[in-house]
Design an enzyme around this catalytic site. Structure first.
Site, PDB file in Angstrom:
ATOM      1  N   TYR A  57       0.840  -1.210   0.000  1.00  0.00           N
ATOM      2  CA  TYR A  57       0.000   0.000   0.000  1.00  0.00           C
ATOM      3  C   TYR A  57       0.872   1.256   0.000  1.00  0.00           C
ATOM      4  CZ  TYR A  57      -4.246  -2.779   0.927  1.00  0.00           C
ATOM      5  OH  TYR A  57      -5.312  -3.666   0.857  1.00  0.00           O
ATOM      6  N   GLY A 267     -10.308   8.435   5.027  1.00  0.00           N
ATOM      7  CA  GLY A 267      -9.574   9.010   6.144  1.00  0.00           C
ATOM      8  C   GLY A 267     -10.433   9.944   6.985  1.00  0.00           C
TER       9      GLY A 267
END
Lengths: 301, 301, 301
Positions: A57, A267
């Site tokens: 990632y 997020g």
């Protein structure tokens, strides 16, 4: 405040939060270590204690970014369950030796990848390790041997796969106990419902982990006929229940009898809270099927 | 001289050469019995001691042509492992009673076909008998009964299938122990890699036998975009390793963790030697995936 | 008079007539209770003692229409084996609460549906209950619990599924013993022959029940190239055997080694007698494959 419930992934398996904080976009969020820590603390306050990572990632950077945040709060690790993955080799400036994107489930690579993940995140162990993608060259005995070594060394507690077909999962599960298959499922990606993936999960009592529950965002941005049908139905049900459409999209997945966990990808803590809110909603069958039919564009047979 | 290694096909199964001399084109080669014997002896010198036949090859003539060669060298039989197949009935001048090409796995046909194969080849037993194609009318109990009879009579030592899907193989294996599924696999035929065929082979520890490893020759004659991509990549890897492209094409198959055996199809001993040479080469993962991607026309997910 | 033979559906399973009287069109036939009783009595005279029903047939009316006929002849019930189904909720004037056609395999719905079926047909028990269609929301443990309750209460003797894929059937069979999968198969619908459905039936020794054996009538009405090919071949074989083409179409199904039962769909006793006549005919392999190839439009591989 609503809290995400917990679930045992398989008989004898680990206890995870039903909502999982997915960090595959962590690098994109451009945050300071303190801001990253804040997100994790806010997630924990929502009962979202399980973290989903992978070696690759953020171009091999996400685990280190997460580790920086963890380092700011000694003791936080014990409140978390950390999932990571390995088995893909990207062609990337951070891995100059790689000439071709490929899969690698060789024993040496699995162990080295886990050890690297542990160093990057500053932790002694992973709660769960997943083989990221099915590798046509996977030697199941060799993977089982690597898993066994990692478990005996205390580096990984439980093991699973991701994006495996039922026969691939059956092969590896015949050699080593697996607790989950992390797969894509959403109102824009229906195959696991009838290609055997979720039948197998339910038969083996291995709760699946679901990625891309909102279709990678397409559910709220695309303009295709399918997406418009689904969005209209989501809006209608959301309005009747006084929640947002995203809550209903998560609840649609959580309704499945295989007891799926859902990953978030955002997020923003408000977006994560929508997945948590979904755990309190049990869609009626008519609601669930109306959404399924909206996605398929036809009624049931 | 390099020699083909040996492999046990399944737990408790027979010991075969990893490279198998396929004789399905024997009749086309227009050779004298002495020339046919020479090819077999040259193959044995390369460690290629396993022979692949079928009742129908050469319009029901290949087994007799092979038998003529064997008869020239008493004692040769003991150095060989002979595989044959049955279960297809061709419409052919050599079988005037047949009106429609069809499959036949009835007990009487299986036993009569084996007995005919033994007579044609002048041998007392087959090392391995395969059901040539999945027969929608296959009664697994009846096939198991025929297999049991053939084994008790000493006419066939081991049993398997060819071109079976995983569910067809599972059905027959549930009634009688099978040691292999002989299937098509090549850089021009990828489905067994992800349709469950090789997953099952690995799970059951039944080494598959691979036919048409060079795409029936298309790999070196066709001019499609796919074949040109594959050929270019084969040429590049072959050059770097100082072997021919055909060696790399065989090595690509032999790299699979299910431990496949490869059949050759040529009557030229130099072509057979290429398959033997491939057994000494272990492709790197990057080489293997570069070839896979060349065939697919896309990189891995 | 020819009589339909009997068959045990699975080890320890029920004993049914090989030909099953399907009543899904009963409401369309517009008959008096006495006429309906006559049809059942005529079927019994042909050995066709097994009745196929479903809660939803005739818009939730077929079971009551059948029950009216049964009520005219006390004692008839003991000569019959009654199959019914549940798990679909239709949008229909007879179910005004339903807003979306959907599936429902919740425990409460299964039990309520069976109890309603029993009341409508005026009987104390079903011989066999089938889940009508695969429900993506099926909780196999909950279905098994409902089945167990129904069995302990004497309301249903045996259980199965309908239109299930192999993995769906395996899932439910892992939780509760099933005796059959009722599926579509005909010369116009070939997938079960190679998608694993009939392989599984044979492996588990669960005789399948076949619906739409004549393609819902299309076999004798459509004008597509496929249907014309099949019809021509049926006519040829029928002529050579001195029966009607429908007899051959049924015999083609009955030839399968999974020992299928065939459902009829007609209210004419002569049509039912054609299915019974088919049980006396064993097609040769050449006849069977000629029909299969006519449907596929190509010869076997």
């Amino acid at each position: 405040m609503q809290q995400a419930p917990r679930i045992t992934l398989a008989p004898g398996g680990p206890d995870f939060s039903r909502v999982v904080l997915g960090l595959w976009r962590l690098a994109e969020w451009q945050r300071t270590p303190a801001q990253r820590l804040l997100l994790v603390e806010q997630a924990i306050a929502l009962g979202v204690t399980t973290i989903d990572q992978a070696d690759i990632y953020g171009g091999y950077t996400s685990e280190a970014l997460f580790g920086e945040a963890l380092a700011l709060s000694p003791g936080l690790r014990q409140q978390l369950q950390i999932v990571s993955k390995c088995g893909i080799r990207l062609v990337h400036p951070n891995r100059p030796a790689h000439g071709v994107k490929h899969y690698d489930t060789d024993r040496a690579h699995l162990i080295a990848s886990v050890e690297h993940s542990l160093r990057m995140m500053g932790t002694d162990y992973l709660d769960l390790l997943l083989i990221h993608r099915p590798d046509p060259l996977m030697d199941a005995d060799e993977v089982a041997d690597a898993f066994d070594q990692l478990r005996r060394d205390g580096k990984v507690r439980y093991f699973g796969a991701s994006n495996f077909t039922p026969t691939q999962f059956a092969l590896l599960a015949a050699r080593f106990p697996l607790v989950t298959n992390q797969v894509e499922l959403s109102l824009l990606h229906l195959p696991p419902l009838d290609d055997g993936t979720l039948d197998q999960a339910q038969q083996l009592r291995c709760a699946p982990m679901i990625w891309s529950a909102l279709g990678g965002g397409r559910l709220f941005s695309d303009d295709s006929a399918q997406v418009r049908r689904v969005r209209a139905k989501l809006a209608q049900i959301a309005a009747s229940r006084g929640v947002t459409p995203a809550v209903i999209a998560y609840a649609w997945i959580l309704r499945h009898p295989s007891h799926p966990l859902v990953l978030t990808g955002s997020g923003r803590i408000t977006a994560i809270a929508e997945a948590v809110a979904a755990t309190r909603i049990v869609l009626t069958r008519e609601e669930w099927f109306a959404l399924w039919c909206a996605s398929r564009g036809s009624e049931v047979a």
